[in-house]
Design an enzyme around this catalytic site. Structure first.
Site, PDB file in Angstrom:
ATOM      1  N   GLY A  29      -9.372  -9.749  34.340  1.00 60.44           N
ATOM      2  CA  GLY A  29      -8.762 -10.473  33.233  1.00 60.44           C
ATOM      3  C   GLY A  29      -7.446  -9.796  32.917  1.00 60.44           C
ATOM      4  N   GLU A  30      -7.140  -9.658  31.653  1.00 59.53           N
ATOM      5  CA  GLU A  30      -5.935  -8.950  31.213  1.00 59.53           C
ATOM      6  C   GLU A  30      -6.373  -7.663  30.537  1.00 59.53           C
ATOM      7  OE1 GLU A  30      -2.873  -7.187  30.523  1.00 59.53           O
ATOM      8  OE2 GLU A  30      -2.583  -9.083  31.609  1.00 59.53           O
ATOM      9  N   CYS A  50     -10.772  -5.152  39.082  1.00 56.37           N
ATOM     10  CA  CYS A  50      -9.377  -5.439  38.724  1.00 56.37           C
ATOM     11  C   CYS A  50      -9.051  -4.870  37.338  1.00 56.37           C
ATOM     12  CB  CYS A  50      -9.107  -6.931  38.828  1.00 56.37           C
ATOM     13  SG  CYS A  50      -7.339  -7.321  38.925  1.00 56.37           S
ATOM     14  N   ARG A  77      -0.947  -0.693  37.054  1.00 57.13           N
ATOM     15  CA  ARG A  77      -1.270  -2.109  36.875  1.00 57.13           C
ATOM     16  C   ARG A  77      -0.369  -3.003  37.727  1.00 57.13           C
ATOM     17  NH1 ARG A  77      -0.760  -4.367  31.346  1.00 57.13           N
ATOM     18  NH2 ARG A  77       1.291  -3.395  31.445  1.00 57.13           N
ATOM     19  N   ILE A 107      -5.686 -10.380  42.995  1.00 59.71           N
ATOM     20  CA  ILE A 107      -4.898 -11.153  42.037  1.00 59.71           C
ATOM     21  C   ILE A 107      -4.201 -10.175  41.094  1.00 59.71           C
ATOM     22  CG2 ILE A 107      -4.935 -12.911  40.231  1.00 59.71           C
ATOM     23  CD1 ILE A 107      -7.547 -13.953  41.433  1.00 59.71           C
ATOM     24  N   ARG A 108      -2.901 -10.045  41.227  1.00 65.42           N
ATOM     25  CA  ARG A 108      -2.129  -9.091  40.394  1.00 65.42           C
ATOM     26  C   ARG A 108      -2.857  -7.750  40.340  1.00 65.42           C
ATOM     27  NH1 ARG A 108      -1.502 -11.284  34.755  1.00 65.42           N
ATOM     28  NH2 ARG A 108       0.011  -9.601  34.555  1.00 65.42           N
ATOM     29  N   HIS A 160     -11.346  -8.783  43.435  1.00 67.47           N
ATOM     30  CA  HIS A 160     -12.372  -9.638  42.844  1.00 67.47           C
ATOM     31  C   HIS A 160     -13.396 -10.040  43.909  1.00 67.47           C
ATOM     32  CE1 HIS A 160     -10.202 -10.443  39.020  1.00 67.47           C
ATOM     33  NE2 HIS A 160      -9.140 -10.255  39.776  1.00 67.47           N
ATOM     34  N   GLU A 220     -16.337 -11.158  43.109  1.00 69.18           N
ATOM     35  CA  GLU A 220     -17.097 -12.254  42.506  1.00 69.18           C
ATOM     36  C   GLU A 220     -16.478 -13.618  42.800  1.00 69.18           C
ATOM     37  OE1 GLU A 220     -13.858 -11.570  39.564  1.00 69.18           O
ATOM     38  OE2 GLU A 220     -15.033 -10.321  40.934  1.00 69.18           O
TER      39      GLU A 220
END
Length: 203
Positions: A56-57, A88, A117, A143-144, A179, A181
């Site tokens: 997430g963030e 992440c 990050r 992802i990022r 990730h 999942e």
């Protein structure tokens, strides 16, 4: 709680929660969304055998942890030995140091690593890939993604990508920059459930 059907608390404040729940339940675990201290601790002690901190963030999750009074209870549970998987943003939350934190951002400090990050590029560079790890070849999504830039004593690298450490483990705590999942990759969740079963037998 039964070692055969461990109860896994999935931090449910923000991010990719549902995908972790589906994968864990597919592997035979019971799941509990953790959104308040009472989801971790009941009158009879810990309510979960293991924990997942989803992506997430990371700065938003940090703020929500403190807003809902979960920051210290979560840190205490992990420090006490509850097997934990962070993916992440979850890896960023676990780290003892974040190189480029958002203003006021804190981390739990339960995994002796430094992370950077969004180190592997912006959202447009996100990709699914096959990664060689200590658990075998896995299909995962980046992802990022953050990377680990420093590992403390006792921290084991489980996987690298383009020369960057992207998966680590120290004791019962595992952090990955990707990730699993999202692709349905079970290897790291199986590792978590095995650790939960071992902790249950030891107790």
């Amino acid at each position: 709680m039964s070692a055969a059907t461990p109860s896994v608390g999935v931090l449910g404040l923000q991010g990719g929660v549902a995908e972790h729940v589906r994968l864990l339940e597919h592997l035979g675990a019971r799941t509990r969304l953790v959104r308040a201290p009472s989801d971790l601790l009941g009158p009879d002690g810990l309510r979960v055998d293991a924990l997942v901190l989803p992506g997430g963030e990371s700065s938003a999750i940090d703020k929500l942890l403190r807003m809902f009074g979960l920051f210290e209870p979560l840190r205490e549970a992990i420090t006490a030995g509850v097997p934990t998987l962070g993916t992440c943003a979850g890896l960023v939350l676990l780290a003892s140091e974040v190189e480029d934190p958002a203003p006021g951002q804190q981390s739990l400090g339960v995994l002796d690593v430094t992370v950077r990050r969004n180190a592997l590029g912006p959202q447009v560079d996100s990709a699914e890939t096959t990664l060689a790890t200590a658990l075998g070849r896995v299909e995962v999504a980046f992802i990022r993604a953050p990377v680990v830039t420093r590992m403390g004593a006792g921290v084991e690298a489980l996987g690298t990508r383009d020369g960057h450490v992207v998966a680590v483990r120290s004791g019962a705590v595992t952090g990955v920059a990707f990730h699993p999942e999202l692709t349905g990759e079970p290897a790291f969740h199986r590792l978590l459930l095995a650790a939960a079963a071992g902790a249950s037998r030891a107790a």
